[in-house]
Design an enzyme around this catalytic site. Structure first.
Site, mmCIF file in Angstrom:
data_model
loop_
_atom_site.group_PDB
_atom_site.id
_atom_site.type_symbol
_atom_site.label_atom_id
_atom_site.label_comp_id
_atom_site.label_asym_id
_atom_site.label_seq_id
_atom_site.Cartn_x
_atom_site.Cartn_y
_atom_site.Cartn_z
ATOM 1 N N LYS A 267 0.838 -1.195 0.000
ATOM 2 C CA LYS A 267 0.000 0.000 0.000
ATOM 3 C C LYS A 267 0.876 1.249 0.000
ATOM 4 C CE LYS A 267 -3.880 -1.919 2.684
ATOM 5 N NZ LYS A 267 -4.956 -1.715 1.700
ATOM 6 N N ARG A 341 -10.160 -11.686 2.347
ATOM 7 C CA ARG A 341 -10.963 -12.805 1.830
ATOM 8 C C ARG A 341 -10.199 -14.115 1.928
ATOM 9 N NH1 ARG A 341 -11.467 -9.654 -3.792
ATOM 10 N NH2 ARG A 341 -11.161 -7.930 -2.335
#
Ligand code: BES
Ligand code: MN
Ligand code: ZN
Length: 497
Positions: A267, A341
């Site tokens: 990020k 996920r």
């Protein structure tokens, strides 16, 4: 921070002689007329234009003649609805933040037909406003407030709301506290310590699994995310037993990424600190169990928390790596930043063993959900209309709102890949939905819902900090299900053999 709450029946005239550091009086737009000093004072302030009863409008005074309280805070609460009472209580409590007030009385005596729910809301709002984070400050300056007395016209009528509110405050506080702690003070091992501490409470048990056990279970997807971190993973299994052992449980799964750097798909640096909040789903599950321990509803609940860090490293997963999940499905990792996920899918498969009535996962899953719904409502995804409605209703009743999002199969197109059964990301479009479609593949064997709390679990900017959401929503949902199961148990008994 932890306040001692008390509920007391008081008349409006008696309020004037109640000794305290601060008296907060909620003033609705249509109070029943009364000739006590406070009502007179409010009426004249309204007449002169110095006070309004719009929700959150304030009039603060000091050492008012004829009043035993040191400080007086008049606060408008509009029509006296739960929403407006929340606004009023927060506004009034915030005026006391830098004061030395220790003993505070909050009067709901002017509200017509005061309901149990409104008392619960007032308590939760006060608890929320009184929380301050101090854990990693060298000179902690916590809120001085020690005791909050709720003054009501009729104690018996609102006692259930008072008890529920008090239990919720503890759960929400616990969720906020763990969410706010920096990642080096809230590692997977430390989070597991919080789960163990909960297991000391009545009706709660905790099993903590480490890397060896998780490997044995075949949670290849969860382990893949953890492999880039020096911190060992933990998988927590919490049990709350409030009903007969044979009653099918509701399973709550909380995403517990204690820090999300993005991994090799790293990020950008700006705001990356906020990724310490990537375990807010996990924190909300811990909070719910804290509240359940006090409320003891007739229901069984399992809490599952996969906890690890998502780090870049020589051993970290790389885009193109294929992993095998516990379900047997292979997953191509195209973006290591879509790690939530990857840990949730194995927890979903693990949930099958409980033959659950319903499974709800709670996750700070996608930035796309923040774009779609902002900070007001959490994203709700479910293929089961009954479950979706129960969660939407719980959101409304707890003022912890969510909004149902679609799950059309067309949204799963982008998850197709030539190299595995499924890819972990689709394109940018509809990112919150495609993430939910990924999870849905692992939730075929039970009624399932997914709450994306990426926009609601914490605030950015000057007020940076966890909100404790969606503890209140989840508790209201569980309580609604406990009522149903009681009805069904009674029905079962009534049926002739
Ligand atoms: N934890 C983040 C989601 C997130 C991002 C929550 C910003 C709140 C604010 C999650 O693990 C993530 O990084 N998701 C990616 C998914 C993408 C790679 C498909 C995202 O949302 O950018
Ligand atoms: Mn991520
Ligand atoms: Zn994440």
């Amino acid at each position: 921070m932890i306040m001692d709450f008390e509920l007391k029946t008081l008349t409006r005239a008696r309020l004037c002689t109640e000794k305290c550091d601060a008296l907060i009086v909620l003033m609705p737009e249509n109070p029943a007329p009364s000739d006590d000093a406070l009502s007179q004072l409010a009426a004249s302030a309204i007449k002169s234009g110095d006070f309004e009863t719009k929700p959150g409008k304030l009039l603060c005074s000091y050492r008012v003649t004829g009043l035993s309280a040191t400080r007086l805070v008049l606060v408008g609460c509009g029509d006296g609805s739960a929403r407006n009472v929340r606004t009023a209580a927060v506004a009034a409590m915030n005026t006391l933040k830098n004061s030395n007030a220790k003993r505070v009385v909050l009067s709901l005596c002017n509200l017509n037909n005061l309901s149990s729910d409104v008392v619960c809301t007032a308590l939760v709002a006060c608890g929320d406003a009184a929380y301050s984070y101090v854990t990693t400050k060298s000179k902690p300056a916590p809120f001085k407030l020690e005791k909050l007395l709720l003054a009501v016209p009729d104690l018996a009528k609102v006692k259930p709301g008072f008890d529920k509110g008090r239990a919720l405050v503890k759960g929400i506080e616990l969720a906020k506290e763990w969410a706010n702690r920096p990642s080096n003070y809230a590692t997977p091992v430390m989070l597991a310590g919080a789960a163990k501490a909960l297991a000391k409470l009545p009706n709660i048990k905790a099993d903590i699994l480490g890397p060896k056990e998780v490997d044995k279970l075949g949670m290849g997807s969860f382990m893949a995310v953890a492999q880039g971190s020096a911190e060992p993973l933990r998988f927590m299994v919490l049990h709350y037993t409030g009903a007969a052992k044979a009653e099918a449980p509701i399973v709550l799964i909380g995403k517990g990424i204690t820090f999300d750097t993005g991994g090799i798909s790293i990020k950008p640096a700006g705001d990356m600190d906020e990724m310490k909040f990537d375990m807010c789903g996990a924190a909300s599950v811990l909070g719910v169990f804290r509240t359940l321990a006090d409320l003891k509803p007739a229901i069984n609940v399992i809490g599952l928390i996969p906890a690890c860090e998502n780090m870049p490293d020589g051993r970290a997963i790389k885009p193109s790596d294929v992993v095998t999940s516990m379900s047997g499905q292979t997953i191509e990792i195209l973006n290591t930043d879509a790690e939530g996920r990857l840990v949730l899918c194995d927890a979903l498969t693990y949930a099958e063993r409980f033959k659950p009535r319903a499974v709800v996962d709670i996750a700070t899953l996608t930035g796309a959900c923040v774009v779609a719904l902002g900070a007001v409502r959490s994203g709700l995804f479910s293929s089961n209309d009954g479950l979706a409605k129960a969660l939407l209703d719980a959101g409304e009743s707890s003022l912890d709102l969510c909004w149902r999002m679609p799950l059309d199969d067309e949204y799963a197109e982008g998850l197709k890949t030539n190299f595995a059964d499924v890819a972990n990301v689709a394109g940018r479009a509809g990112g919150a939905v495609t993430a939910a479609k990924f999870l849905q593949r692992f939730a075929a064997r039970f009624a399932w819902a997914h709450l994306d709390i990426a926009g609601t679990a914490w605030k950015s900017g000057a007020a940076k900090g966890a909100t404790g959401r969606p503890v209140a929503l989840l508790v209201d949902y569980l309580l609604s299900q406990a009522d149903n199961s009681k009805v069904s148990a009674v029905r079962k008994r009534a049926r002739p053999a």
